[in-house]
Design a protein around this motif. Structure first.
Motif, PDB file in Angstrom:
ATOM      1  N   PRO A 110      57.915 -21.234 -12.058  1.00 35.32           N
ATOM      2  CA  PRO A 110      57.843 -21.711 -13.443  1.00 35.32           C
ATOM      3  C   PRO A 110      57.746 -23.230 -13.502  1.00 35.32           C
ATOM      4  O   PRO A 110      58.250 -23.926 -12.616  1.00 35.32           O
ATOM      5  CB  PRO A 110      59.156 -21.216 -14.048  1.00 35.32           C
ATOM      6  N   SER A 111      57.086 -23.707 -14.550  1.00 31.45           N
ATOM      7  CA  SER A 111      56.927 -25.145 -14.688  1.00 31.45           C
ATOM      8  C   SER A 111      58.218 -25.780 -15.216  1.00 31.45           C
ATOM      9  O   SER A 111      59.123 -25.089 -15.680  1.00 31.45           O
ATOM     10  CB  SER A 111      55.778 -25.447 -15.644  1.00 31.45           C
ATOM     11  N   PHE A 112      58.255 -27.088 -15.140  1.00 33.43           N
ATOM     12  CA  PHE A 112      59.433 -27.839 -15.598  1.00 33.43           C
ATOM     13  C   PHE A 112      59.667 -27.604 -17.088  1.00 33.43           C
ATOM     14  O   PHE A 112      60.802 -27.403 -17.531  1.00 33.43           O
ATOM     15  CB  PHE A 112      59.212 -29.323 -15.313  1.00 33.43           C
ATOM     16  N   ILE A 113      58.554 -27.589 -17.857  1.00 34.35           N
ATOM     17  CA  ILE A 113      58.672 -27.419 -19.309  1.00 34.35           C
ATOM     18  C   ILE A 113      59.294 -26.058 -19.628  1.00 34.35           C
ATOM     19  O   ILE A 113      60.178 -25.934 -20.476  1.00 34.35           O
ATOM     20  CB  ILE A 113      57.285 -27.544 -19.968  1.00 34.35           C
ATOM     21  N   LEU A 114      58.827 -25.024 -18.923  1.00 34.86           N
ATOM     22  CA  LEU A 114      59.342 -23.672 -19.187  1.00 34.86           C
ATOM     23  C   LEU A 114      60.832 -23.597 -18.887  1.00 34.86           C
ATOM     24  O   LEU A 114      61.617 -23.060 -19.679  1.00 34.86           O
ATOM     25  CB  LEU A 114      58.561 -22.669 -18.336  1.00 34.86           C
ATOM     26  N   LYS A 115      61.241 -24.170 -17.731  1.00 35.94           N
ATOM     27  CA  LYS A 115      62.657 -24.082 -17.352  1.00 35.94           C
ATOM     28  C   LYS A 115      63.541 -24.808 -18.356  1.00 35.94           C
ATOM     29  O   LYS A 115      64.543 -24.262 -18.832  1.00 35.94           O
ATOM     30  CB  LYS A 115      62.859 -24.676 -15.954  1.00 35.94           C
ATOM     31  N   THR A 116      63.156 -26.054 -18.692  1.00 34.48           N
ATOM     32  CA  THR A 116      63.971 -26.829 -19.637  1.00 34.48           C
ATOM     33  C   THR A 116      63.971 -26.170 -21.011  1.00 34.48           C
ATOM     34  O   THR A 116      65.016 -26.039 -21.657  1.00 34.48           O
ATOM     35  CB  THR A 116      63.418 -28.259 -19.753  1.00 34.48           C
ATOM     36  N   GLY A 117      62.771 -25.728 -21.443  1.00 38.81           N
ATOM     37  CA  GLY A 117      62.669 -25.099 -22.756  1.00 38.81           C
ATOM     38  C   GLY A 117      63.494 -23.838 -22.844  1.00 38.81           C
ATOM     39  O   GLY A 117      64.154 -23.587 -23.856  1.00 38.81           O
ATOM     40  N   ALA A 118      63.495 -23.030 -21.765  1.00 38.69           N
ATOM     41  CA  ALA A 118      64.272 -21.790 -21.782  1.00 38.69           C
ATOM     42  C   ALA A 118      65.758 -22.097 -21.947  1.00 38.69           C
ATOM     43  O   ALA A 118      66.458 -21.407 -22.701  1.00 38.69           O
ATOM     44  CB  ALA A 118      64.028 -21.007 -20.495  1.00 38.69           C
ATOM     45  N   GLY A 119      66.233 -23.159 -21.268  1.00 36.43           N
ATOM     46  CA  GLY A 119      67.640 -23.529 -21.388  1.00 36.43           C
ATOM     47  C   GLY A 119      68.011 -23.897 -22.816  1.00 36.43           C
ATOM     48  O   GLY A 119      69.117 -23.628 -23.274  1.00 36.43           O
ATOM     49  N   ILE A 120      67.061 -24.524 -23.531  1.00 40.73           N
ATOM     50  CA  ILE A 120      67.370 -24.931 -24.908  1.00 40.73           C
ATOM     51  C   ILE A 120      67.243 -23.743 -25.864  1.00 40.73           C
ATOM     52  O   ILE A 120      68.075 -23.542 -26.747  1.00 40.73           O
ATOM     53  CB  ILE A 120      66.419 -26.066 -25.354  1.00 40.73           C
ATOM     54  N   VAL A 121      66.193 -22.930 -25.671  1.00 39.26           N
ATOM     55  CA  VAL A 121      65.879 -21.892 -26.665  1.00 39.26           C
ATOM     56  C   VAL A 121      66.770 -20.666 -26.501  1.00 39.26           C
ATOM     57  O   VAL A 121      67.111 -20.008 -27.482  1.00 39.26           O
ATOM     58  CB  VAL A 121      64.382 -21.514 -26.561  1.00 39.26           C
ATOM     59  N   PHE A 122      67.203 -20.371 -25.255  1.00 45.87           N
ATOM     60  CA  PHE A 122      67.947 -19.129 -25.022  1.00 45.87           C
ATOM     61  C   PHE A 122      69.193 -18.981 -25.903  1.00 45.87           C
ATOM     62  O   PHE A 122      69.383 -17.924 -26.525  1.00 45.87           O
ATOM     63  CB  PHE A 122      68.296 -18.993 -23.541  1.00 45.87           C
ATOM     64  N   PRO A 123      70.073 -20.015 -25.999  1.00 48.57           N
ATOM     65  CA  PRO A 123      71.236 -19.846 -26.894  1.00 48.57           C
ATOM     66  C   PRO A 123      70.838 -19.598 -28.335  1.00 48.57           C
ATOM     67  O   PRO A 123      71.481 -18.802 -29.036  1.00 48.57           O
ATOM     68  CB  PRO A 123      71.980 -21.182 -26.755  1.00 48.57           C
ATOM     69  N   MET A 124      69.739 -20.256 -28.784  1.00 48.72           N
ATOM     70  CA  MET A 124      69.296 -20.039 -30.163  1.00 48.72           C
ATOM     71  C   MET A 124      68.853 -18.598 -30.370  1.00 48.72           C
ATOM     72  O   MET A 124      69.150 -17.985 -31.402  1.00 48.72           O
ATOM     73  CB  MET A 124      68.125 -20.974 -30.486  1.00 48.72           C
ATOM     74  N   ILE A 125      68.142 -18.037 -29.375  1.00 49.72           N
ATOM     75  CA  ILE A 125      67.699 -16.641 -29.490  1.00 49.72           C
ATOM     76  C   ILE A 125      68.914 -15.727 -29.584  1.00 49.72           C
ATOM     77  O   ILE A 125      68.962 -14.813 -30.409  1.00 49.72           O
ATOM     78  CB  ILE A 125      66.814 -16.263 -28.287  1.00 49.72           C
ATOM     79  N   LEU A 126      69.930 -15.993 -28.753  1.00 49.55           N
ATOM     80  CA  LEU A 126      71.140 -15.165 -28.787  1.00 49.55           C
ATOM     81  C   LEU A 126      71.787 -15.220 -30.166  1.00 49.55           C
ATOM     82  O   LEU A 126      72.120 -14.186 -30.756  1.00 49.55           O
ATOM     83  CB  LEU A 126      72.140 -15.648 -27.738  1.00 49.55           C
ATOM     84  N   VAL A 127      71.944 -16.451 -30.696  1.00 51.44           N
ATOM     85  CA  VAL A 127      72.605 -16.610 -31.998  1.00 51.44           C
ATOM     86  C   VAL A 127      71.792 -15.911 -33.078  1.00 51.44           C
ATOM     87  O   VAL A 127      72.342 -15.206 -33.945  1.00 51.44           O
ATOM     88  CB  VAL A 127      72.779 -18.105 -32.332  1.00 51.44           C
ATOM     89  N   PHE A 128      70.455 -16.058 -33.015  1.00 48.01           N
ATOM     90  CA  PHE A 128      69.617 -15.423 -34.034  1.00 48.01           C
ATOM     91  C   PHE A 128      69.707 -13.900 -33.940  1.00 48.01           C
ATOM     92  O   PHE A 128      69.794 -13.223 -34.969  1.00 48.01           O
ATOM     93  CB  PHE A 128      68.166 -15.885 -33.869  1.00 48.01           C
ATOM     94  N   GLY A 129      69.729 -13.373 -32.705  1.00 47.10           N
ATOM     95  CA  GLY A 129      69.851 -11.924 -32.546  1.00 47.10           C
ATOM     96  C   GLY A 129      71.146 -11.411 -33.146  1.00 47.10           C
ATOM     97  O   GLY A 129      71.152 -10.425 -33.879  1.00 47.10           O
TER      98      GLY A 129
END
Lengths: 241, 119
Positions: A110-129
């Motif tokens: 995975p690219s750097f953008i994907l790894k960093t972005g996943a770290g930021i977006v994952f908690p938001m996805i959990l909270v939204f779910g």
């Protein structure tokens, strides 16, 4: 079967459907007695007046989202069958997947953008779910939708981190907990009110977060179960043992 | 019949054609999914009336006597979507298994490999 045959059969069925249905008053909403009673929360005949958001109290069924009030309120037994189907499907996927994928899939780094972005977006996805399935009785959404969003978060982790592996035992426990508690609540309802999955908790005021009795609890359980089940399917498709 | 029901029947027929005409198993699974979508849209369209609002009580629409669309087909479709998901997932794993064992997804070739007679 050749394409001509297929086209002929499809045209025949299409003609039949269009001719057969053109007389029916489809799309013109008729006052269907069954639906009307569920919308007015008057199936038992105890609520003669209209339901008012934020005011009506102590109804037979207290969800502001009328689809939810049918899916998890009046017809909760159907929902139990539905999660059973999903469970069987996940079981089947798990049984066959290991015959197909003997080792883990080779993934692109995975690219750097994907790894960093996943770290930021994952908690938001959990909270939204969690938001979607805890507000299933007030707004569009519910256990299945929220569970799917949680599974999307898991998929993001799988894509972004090649070494990520789902904790199988934890997820099986979560899944089992969701299913068993659902049935136990149903049996308690049967003992308390004489019907399986009877709503034995107070319904509160329509439109408040803590209202509708059993519905938010059931949707929480469904959300956990669906999320962990879809996560398990993803794990199987990624070739985890 | 209005544009929604007619359109959903067209999608259903498109899926049916794919299911009958395609020889690739993967494309058949996709066709099945399209067919399911058509049926779901049809059910929702049956419950829709012109000017109907989403069947959710809110601050803006606080009374249950307003012109809501029929919630019962929507509840049915929610069930149908989940079962569609389960069926699709299971069918895709079966297709993957067939490809691994036989090396092809063409139904005619599979028929021959499994010892079927020539058509």
């Amino acid at each position: 079967m050749s394409r001509l045959w297929a086209a002929g059969i499809v045209v025949l069925i299409g003609l039949f459907l269009f001719l057969f249905l053109s007389d029916a008053q489809l799309g013109e909403r008729q006052q269907v007695p069954v639906s009307e009673k569920m919308v007015q929360k008057n199936v038992l005949g105890t609520n003669p007046g209209p339901v008012i958001f934020g005011q009506s109290e102590g109804l037979e069924e207290g969800s502001a989202n009328l689809v939810t009030s049918i899916v998890v309120g009046y017809r909760a037994l159907d929902t139990l069958g539905e999660i059973m189907v999903l469970f069987l499907s996940a079981l089947g996927v798990g049984a066959i997947a290991h015959l197909v994928w003997n080792q883990k899939l080779q993934k692109e780094a995975p690219s750097f953008i994907l790894k960093t972005g996943a770290g930021i977006v994952f908690p938001m996805i959990l909270v939204f779910g969690v938001y979607v399935f805890s507000h299933g009785h007030l707004s569009p959404g519910g256990g299945f939708q929220g569970g799917s969003i949680l599974a999307i978060g898991i998929l993001l982790l799988y894509i972004a981190f090649p070494t990520f592996e789902l904790n199988r035992v934890l997820f099986q426990r979560l899944e089992g907990f969701g299913g068993v508690t659902f049935v136990v609540l149903g049996v308690i309802g049967a003992l308390a009110g004489g019907a399986f999955l009877f709503n034995f908790l107070p319904n509160g005021v329509v439109g408040q977060l803590f209202s509708a009795g059993l519905i938010p609890i059931l949707y929480l359980l469904i959300g956990l179960k669906v999320g962990s089940e879809l996560g398990g399917i993803l794990r199987n498709l990624y070739g985890g043992e | 019949m209005n544009v929604y029901t007619a359109g959903s029947i067209l999608i259903f027929l498109l899926g049916l054609y794919g299911l009958l005409a395609k020889r690739d198993l993967f494309k058949m699974v996709i066709s099945l999914s399209v067919l399911d979508t058509g049926v779901n849209l049809f059910l929702v369209a049956v419950g829709y009336g012109s000017g109907g609002i989403a069947p959710i009580l809110t601050d803006t629409y606080p009374l249950s006597v307003l012109h809501f669309v029929d919630p019962l087909p929507q509840a049915l479709v929610l069930t149908s979507i989940v079962i569609n998901l389960g069926v699709t997932a299971f069918a895709l794993v079966l297709v993957a298994r067939i490809f691994k064992k036989h090396g092809t997804l063409d139904t005619a070739k599979l028929w021959q490999k499994m010892g079927g007679e020539e058509e």
